[in-house]
Design a protein around this motif. Sequence first.
Motif, PDB file in Angstrom:
ATOM      1  N   ALA A 275      69.896  -2.730  29.953  1.00  0.00           N
ATOM      2  CA  ALA A 275      70.607  -2.572  28.686  1.00  0.00           C
ATOM      3  C   ALA A 275      69.620  -2.927  27.589  1.00  0.00           C
ATOM      4  O   ALA A 275      68.970  -3.966  27.651  1.00  0.00           O
ATOM      5  N   ASP A 276      69.473  -2.058  26.621  1.00  0.00           N
ATOM      6  CA  ASP A 276      68.562  -2.297  25.502  1.00  0.00           C
ATOM      7  C   ASP A 276      69.378  -2.250  24.218  1.00  0.00           C
ATOM      8  O   ASP A 276      69.716  -1.176  23.723  1.00  0.00           O
ATOM      9  N   THR A 277      69.720  -3.423  23.708  1.00  0.00           N
ATOM     10  CA  THR A 277      70.573  -3.471  22.524  1.00  0.00           C
ATOM     11  C   THR A 277      69.817  -3.129  21.248  1.00  0.00           C
ATOM     12  O   THR A 277      70.436  -2.734  20.263  1.00  0.00           O
ATOM     13  N   ASP A 278      68.494  -3.273  21.245  1.00  0.00           N
ATOM     14  CA  ASP A 278      67.709  -2.863  20.072  1.00  0.00           C
ATOM     15  C   ASP A 278      67.797  -1.352  19.871  1.00  0.00           C
ATOM     16  O   ASP A 278      68.016  -0.873  18.773  1.00  0.00           O
ATOM     17  N   SER A 279      67.603  -0.615  20.947  1.00  0.00           N
ATOM     18  CA  SER A 279      67.624   0.844  20.881  1.00  0.00           C
ATOM     19  C   SER A 279      68.995   1.434  21.147  1.00  0.00           C
ATOM     20  O   SER A 279      69.152   2.651  21.148  1.00  0.00           O
ATOM     21  N   LYS A 280      69.977   0.570  21.426  1.00  0.00           N
ATOM     22  CA  LYS A 280      71.341   0.995  21.719  1.00  0.00           C
ATOM     23  C   LYS A 280      71.387   1.988  22.881  1.00  0.00           C
ATOM     24  O   LYS A 280      71.990   3.045  22.785  1.00  0.00           O
ATOM     25  N   LEU A 281      70.714   1.625  23.978  1.00  0.00           N
ATOM     26  CA  LEU A 281      70.703   2.519  25.119  1.00  0.00           C
ATOM     27  C   LEU A 281      70.825   1.769  26.429  1.00  0.00           C
ATOM     28  O   LEU A 281      70.530   0.579  26.519  1.00  0.00           O
ATOM     29  N   VAL A 282      71.264   2.503  27.422  1.00  0.00           N
ATOM     30  CA  VAL A 282      71.270   2.013  28.793  1.00  0.00           C
ATOM     31  C   VAL A 282      70.253   2.870  29.541  1.00  0.00           C
ATOM     32  O   VAL A 282      70.163   4.075  29.324  1.00  0.00           O
ATOM     33  N   ASN A 283      69.442   2.221  30.354  1.00  0.00           N
ATOM     34  CA  ASN A 283      68.376   2.904  31.086  1.00  0.00           C
ATOM     35  C   ASN A 283      68.646   2.749  32.575  1.00  0.00           C
ATOM     36  O   ASN A 283      68.676   1.632  33.085  1.00  0.00           O
ATOM     37  N   VAL A 284      68.834   3.877  33.255  1.00  0.00           N
ATOM     38  CA  VAL A 284      69.095   3.886  34.690  1.00  0.00           C
ATOM     39  C   VAL A 284      67.849   4.437  35.376  1.00  0.00           C
ATOM     40  O   VAL A 284      67.529   5.616  35.225  1.00  0.00           O
ATOM     41  N   THR A 285      67.127   3.573  36.090  1.00  0.00           N
ATOM     42  CA  THR A 285      65.899   3.978  36.766  1.00  0.00           C
ATOM     43  C   THR A 285      66.160   4.038  38.268  1.00  0.00           C
ATOM     44  O   THR A 285      66.423   3.014  38.898  1.00  0.00           O
ATOM     45  N   TRP A 286      66.099   5.243  38.812  1.00  0.00           N
ATOM     46  CA  TRP A 286      66.351   5.458  40.239  1.00  0.00           C
ATOM     47  C   TRP A 286      65.085   5.220  41.038  1.00  0.00           C
ATOM     48  O   TRP A 286      63.994   5.573  40.614  1.00  0.00           O
ATOM     49  N   ASN A 287      65.241   4.642  42.213  1.00  0.00           N
ATOM     50  CA  ASN A 287      64.095   4.324  43.069  1.00  0.00           C
ATOM     51  C   ASN A 287      64.446   4.704  44.507  1.00  0.00           C
ATOM     52  O   ASN A 287      64.747   3.844  45.326  1.00  0.00           O
ATOM     53  N   GLY A 288      64.457   5.981  44.793  1.00  0.00           N
ATOM     54  CA  GLY A 288      64.799   6.430  46.132  1.00  0.00           C
ATOM     55  C   GLY A 288      66.225   6.945  46.185  1.00  0.00           C
ATOM     56  O   GLY A 288      66.853   7.213  45.174  1.00  0.00           O
ATOM     57  N   THR A 289      66.727   7.058  47.386  1.00  0.00           N
ATOM     58  CA  THR A 289      68.058   7.607  47.577  1.00  0.00           C
ATOM     59  C   THR A 289      69.066   6.502  47.882  1.00  0.00           C
ATOM     60  O   THR A 289      68.694   5.386  48.223  1.00  0.00           O
ATOM     61  N   CYS A 290      70.326   6.842  47.758  1.00  0.00           N
ATOM     62  CA  CYS A 290      71.405   5.894  48.037  1.00  0.00           C
ATOM     63  C   CYS A 290      72.617   6.674  48.504  1.00  0.00           C
ATOM     64  O   CYS A 290      72.661   7.901  48.417  1.00  0.00           O
ATOM     65  N   SER A 291      73.609   5.954  48.967  1.00  0.00           N
ATOM     66  CA  SER A 291      74.838   6.604  49.417  1.00  0.00           C
ATOM     67  C   SER A 291      75.632   7.090  48.207  1.00  0.00           C
ATOM     68  O   SER A 291      75.394   6.671  47.068  1.00  0.00           O
ATOM     69  N   SER A 292      76.597   7.927  48.474  1.00  0.00           N
ATOM     70  CA  SER A 292      77.472   8.431  47.421  1.00  0.00           C
ATOM     71  C   SER A 292      78.194   7.277  46.731  1.00  0.00           C
ATOM     72  O   SER A 292      78.279   7.232  45.495  1.00  0.00           O
ATOM     73  N   GLU A 293      78.683   6.348  47.500  1.00  0.00           N
ATOM     74  CA  GLU A 293      79.385   5.189  46.942  1.00  0.00           C
ATOM     75  C   GLU A 293      78.464   4.364  46.041  1.00  0.00           C
ATOM     76  O   GLU A 293      78.855   3.939  44.952  1.00  0.00           O
ATOM     77  N   GLU A 294      77.218   4.166  46.480  1.00  0.00           N
ATOM     78  CA  GLU A 294      76.258   3.389  45.690  1.00  0.00           C
ATOM     79  C   GLU A 294      75.886   4.131  44.406  1.00  0.00           C
ATOM     80  O   GLU A 294      75.766   3.512  43.342  1.00  0.00           O
ATOM     81  N   TYR A 295      75.711   5.441  44.502  1.00  0.00           N
ATOM     82  CA  TYR A 295      75.369   6.242  43.328  1.00  0.00           C
ATOM     83  C   TYR A 295      76.475   6.158  42.275  1.00  0.00           C
ATOM     84  O   TYR A 295      76.220   5.870  41.109  1.00  0.00           O
ATOM     85  N   ARG A 296      77.697   6.383  42.712  1.00  0.00           N
ATOM     86  CA  ARG A 296      78.819   6.375  41.775  1.00  0.00           C
ATOM     87  C   ARG A 296      79.037   4.994  41.173  1.00  0.00           C
ATOM     88  O   ARG A 296      79.283   4.865  39.969  1.00  0.00           O
TER      89      ARG A 296
END
Length: 159
Positions: A44-65
Amino acid sequence: APPAHYWFLCSVCRCSFETSIASQTLTKTMSYPVFQKDYVKIFADTDSKLVNVTWNGTCSSEEYRASMEHALEYAQAYDLDGWISNTKRGYAVDPSDSEWVSKEFIPKALSQIKRVAIVVADDVFRKLEVESLENRLKATVQHVAYFDSEEEAQKWIAQ
């Protein structure tokens, strides 16, 4: 000194996870990880008012959602209207998850998220996967852009 660690109880899926900052102490000048697993790190970056989601490989459907819901929950709680999805280090989404994103997640996120920046991998297959999502996003989100680096994405979001 290293930051203290706190446990956060997610209101989305009721899981608990450790974070380095208590959610009630979030201020307007912070950028920090709010959720982290082997396959994803959410900042969470409150200065830039953004959320950053950085993916690192694969995950299950439940984990992704659940990861997507965690990110949106922080965006809503702290009025963050930008979203960066960094897919350079991994991103494999089941077709049913892509459908979930377009039919359920995006409509819910539209009340909060105004700009989406996607950092794409050099991998041809990942680019195709992300481009498939692009068509769904452009139909609903006004400002969507693709970048080769996170720095470029952050500059665009800040405009």
